[in-house]
Scaffold this motif. Structure first.
Motif, PDB file in Angstrom:
ATOM      1  N   ILE A 343       0.834  -1.208   0.000  1.00  0.00           N
ATOM      2  CA  ILE A 343       0.000   0.000   0.000  1.00  0.00           C
ATOM      3  C   ILE A 343       0.867   1.257   0.000  1.00  0.00           C
ATOM      4  CG2 ILE A 343      -1.712   1.321   1.314  1.00  0.00           C
ATOM      5  CD1 ILE A 343      -2.729  -1.391   2.401  1.00  0.00           C
ATOM      6  N   LEU A 344       1.898   1.252   0.854  1.00  0.00           N
ATOM      7  CA  LEU A 344       2.772   2.427   0.953  1.00  0.00           C
ATOM      8  C   LEU A 344       3.582   2.637  -0.327  1.00  0.00           C
ATOM      9  CD1 LEU A 344       4.053   1.994   4.620  1.00  0.00           C
ATOM     10  CD2 LEU A 344       2.414   3.681   3.782  1.00  0.00           C
ATOM     11  N   LEU A 345       3.988   1.534  -0.977  1.00  0.00           N
ATOM     12  CA  LEU A 345       4.754   1.646  -2.216  1.00  0.00           C
ATOM     13  C   LEU A 345       3.887   2.237  -3.323  1.00  0.00           C
ATOM     14  CD1 LEU A 345       7.442   1.106  -3.630  1.00  0.00           C
ATOM     15  CD2 LEU A 345       6.628  -1.200  -4.154  1.00  0.00           C
ATOM     16  N   ILE A 346       2.635   1.784  -3.405  1.00  0.00           N
ATOM     17  CA  ILE A 346       1.713   2.351  -4.400  1.00  0.00           C
ATOM     18  C   ILE A 346       1.484   3.835  -4.121  1.00  0.00           C
ATOM     19  CG2 ILE A 346      -0.660   2.292  -5.250  1.00  0.00           C
ATOM     20  CD1 ILE A 346      -0.639  -0.735  -4.714  1.00  0.00           C
ATOM     21  N   ARG A 347       1.328   4.157  -2.843  1.00  0.00           N
ATOM     22  CA  ARG A 347       1.141   5.561  -2.471  1.00  0.00           C
ATOM     23  C   ARG A 347       2.366   6.398  -2.847  1.00  0.00           C
ATOM     24  NH1 ARG A 347       1.156   7.890   3.677  1.00  0.00           N
ATOM     25  NH2 ARG A 347       0.854  10.075   3.156  1.00  0.00           N
ATOM     26  N   MET A 348       3.551   5.817  -2.636  1.00  0.00           N
ATOM     27  CA  MET A 348       4.768   6.537  -2.978  1.00  0.00           C
ATOM     28  C   MET A 348       4.844   6.818  -4.474  1.00  0.00           C
ATOM     29  SD  MET A 348       8.756   5.417  -2.282  1.00  0.00           S
ATOM     30  CE  MET A 348       8.690   5.833  -0.538  1.00  0.00           C
ATOM     31  N   PHE A 349       4.468   5.827  -5.292  1.00  0.00           N
ATOM     32  CA  PHE A 349       4.479   6.019  -6.744  1.00  0.00           C
ATOM     33  C   PHE A 349       3.523   7.138  -7.164  1.00  0.00           C
ATOM     34  CE2 PHE A 349       6.148   1.547  -7.314  1.00  0.00           C
ATOM     35  CZ  PHE A 349       7.328   1.949  -7.932  1.00  0.00           C
ATOM     36  N   VAL A 350       2.402   7.250  -6.449  1.00  0.00           N
ATOM     37  CA  VAL A 350       1.373   8.221  -6.823  1.00  0.00           C
ATOM     38  C   VAL A 350       1.701   9.628  -6.329  1.00  0.00           C
ATOM     39  CG1 VAL A 350      -1.057   8.862  -6.519  1.00  0.00           C
ATOM     40  CG2 VAL A 350      -0.439   6.472  -6.928  1.00  0.00           C
ATOM     41  N   THR A 351       2.186   9.722  -5.097  1.00  0.00           N
ATOM     42  CA  THR A 351       2.331  11.034  -4.465  1.00  0.00           C
ATOM     43  C   THR A 351       3.740  11.614  -4.485  1.00  0.00           C
ATOM     44  OG1 THR A 351       2.699  10.035  -2.272  1.00  0.00           O
ATOM     45  CG2 THR A 351       0.420  10.511  -2.916  1.00  0.00           C
ATOM     46  N   GLU A 352       4.764  10.766  -4.681  1.00  0.00           N
ATOM     47  CA  GLU A 352       6.130  11.281  -4.628  1.00  0.00           C
ATOM     48  C   GLU A 352       6.773  11.270  -6.004  1.00  0.00           C
ATOM     49  OE1 GLU A 352       8.597  10.077  -1.409  1.00  0.00           O
ATOM     50  OE2 GLU A 352       6.916   9.595  -0.095  1.00  0.00           O
ATOM     51  N   ARG A 353       7.935  11.850  -6.081  1.00  0.00           N
ATOM     52  CA  ARG A 353       8.597  12.025  -7.369  1.00  0.00           C
ATOM     53  C   ARG A 353       9.953  11.327  -7.378  1.00  0.00           C
ATOM     54  NH1 ARG A 353      10.368  18.423  -6.566  1.00  0.00           N
ATOM     55  NH2 ARG A 353      11.832  18.034  -4.870  1.00  0.00           N
ATOM     56  N   PHE A 354      10.135  10.456  -8.317  1.00  0.00           N
ATOM     57  CA  PHE A 354      11.460   9.892  -8.565  1.00  0.00           C
ATOM     58  C   PHE A 354      12.155  10.850  -9.526  1.00  0.00           C
ATOM     59  CE2 PHE A 354      14.689   7.185 -10.408  1.00  0.00           C
ATOM     60  CZ  PHE A 354      15.068   6.368  -9.352  1.00  0.00           C
ATOM     61  N   PRO A 355      13.391  11.260  -9.215  1.00  0.00           N
ATOM     62  CA  PRO A 355      14.054  12.248 -10.076  1.00  0.00           C
ATOM     63  C   PRO A 355      14.068  11.846 -11.548  1.00  0.00           C
ATOM     64  CG  PRO A 355      15.326  11.876  -8.081  1.00  0.00           C
ATOM     65  CD  PRO A 355      14.229  10.848  -8.083  1.00  0.00           C
TER      66      PRO A 355
END
Length: 395
Positions: A343-355
């Motif tokens: 769940i947290l990994l999916i959230r990270m993909f949606v809300t955060e930015r990979f350079p």
């Protein structure tokens, strides 16, 4: 009028001491830590690009799409330093381990010879070496060689590229909630990549190629278990993160954080020289690299790395000592964390930015790295070793 940088020998040294800091700030049009104006990068992590393009502080300077030869040489210098030190690490680690192991077996042979009055079997040296390879001393010496070389290469490499070790721990915006989240995500990655590696291994077996896998059979010797636990859970995560996410990634991120994260994770993967660990190390390495640049510190990646190794070691200990009930509880907790991690990994993909990478960075990142001799050599050394191990396994 905008001026593209030029490498005029008379202008290479930018005089900063005699300039008024306020005036210098007024005429500064390019941020030396974000010269490519990449909004997806974490600027606090970046090094000063003025070390590659000194004219960056000159009024009206603009970095063009394609680097000229002098900028290429400066970028290649850092890449080749990384490749050279990784190659040195590989050689030094194996030489040191061989010296320590040979010295230990020789000393043991001398002690046994003195105890028996020189009455030893003709093949005693072979028997002693076989015994040594299955002893706690073997793991201890391996740990000493790898950890010692990693620390030494990190220190010397950072000194050569003028990166203070303290710069690797300037932690920003890192809280307890982050620790729990990153541990859950790391365990999720471990589980998913485990299934992926098994699938790849099965595919290779289907075409007649036996994938090499290191012998991780647990030992019942309490000293071996203890040393293995200390090495895997404490020593390896700290020293590997210092070397890979510290010295290697910090230098490969000088042009692009995107390239630095991916490239360091790739080298972290091939370093293990087998498919199963490559898949885990590469995927986990990308995650470790991301949280390192995000928080400008190695502490988050060290903690996540420790958590992954801790779970692996605990499962191994439960297996060797037949601790069924603790293993059941550990497995339940592990699966709960994995589900939370998904769940947290999916959230990270949606809300955060990979350079991401800009066109200018693309021309200075991976494309230049492919022409850096020492980076290519160290890569080929590990690939060659991996292929040799596969061939040995297939015989």
């Amino acid at each position: 009028m905008t001026m593209l940088y030029q490498y005029d020998p008379d202008e290479l040294e930018v005089k900063k001491e005699n300039e008024n800091p306020e005036k210098q700030e007024e005429i500064l049009e390019i941020d030396p830590r974000n010269p490519f104006q990449n909004e997806t990068e974490f600027v606090a992590y970046n090094s000063d690009y003025g070390e590659i393009v000194p004219q960056i502080r000159m009024k009206g300077c603009k970095i063009p799409l394609f680097p000229n030869q002098q900028e290429k040489r400066r970028i290649h210098r850092y890449e080749n330093i990384v490749g050279g030190f990784l190659l040195g690490h590989l050689i030094l680690m194996n030489v040191l381990a061989l010296i320590l192991m040979t010295g230990f077996t020789w000393l043991q042979t001398m002690i046994d010879s003195a105890a028996t009055g020189g009455n030893l079997p003709a093949n005693y040296s072979i028997l002693a070496w076989d015994y040594f390879e299955n002893s706690s001393a073997y793991i201890a010496i391996t740990m000493l060689a790898i950890a010692g070389c990693s620390i030494f290469v990190t220190w010397l490499g950072c000194k050569s590229t003028k990166i203070p070790i303290s710069n690797l721990f300037q932690t920003r915006d890192f809280h307890i909630s982050n620790i729990l989240s990153y541990i859950a995500i790391a365990l999720c990655i471990q589980t998913v990549t485990g299934y992926l590696a098994s699938g790849i291994t099965d595919l290779l077996n289907g075409v007649g190629v036996t994938a090499y896998e290191p012998d991780l059979s647990p030992s019942q010797d309490i000293k071996t278990v203890l040393i293995s636990f200390i090495y895997s859970v404490i020593v390896a995560p700290i020293t590997e993160e210092l070397l890979v996410r510290g010295f290697v990634m910090k230098n490969l991120c000088r042009v692009s954080q995107h390239f630095g994260i991916i490239a360091s994770a790739f080298f972290f993967g091939v370093w293990h020289e087998n498919i199963a660990q490559f898949v885990l190390a590469f995927c986990a390495g990308c995650f470790f690299g991301y949280i390192t640049v995000k928080h400008n510190s190695l502490i988050p990646s060290m903690i996540a790395h420790m958590a992954v190794n801790f779970c692996a070691e605990m499962f191994s200990i439960c297996e060797v000592y037949h601790w069924e009930f603790p293993a059941m509880l550990l497995n339940m907790l592990y699966m709960l964390l994995v589900l939370v991690g998904i769940i947290l990994l999916i959230r990270m993909f949606v809300t955060e930015r990979f350079p991401k990478t800009t066109p200018e960075q693309a021309e200075r990142g991976g494309r230049l790295a492919l022409t850096s001799p020492l980076l290519i050599i160290v890569f080929l050394c590990h690939i060659g070793s991996a292929i040799y191990l596969i061939l040995q396994e297939s015989v």
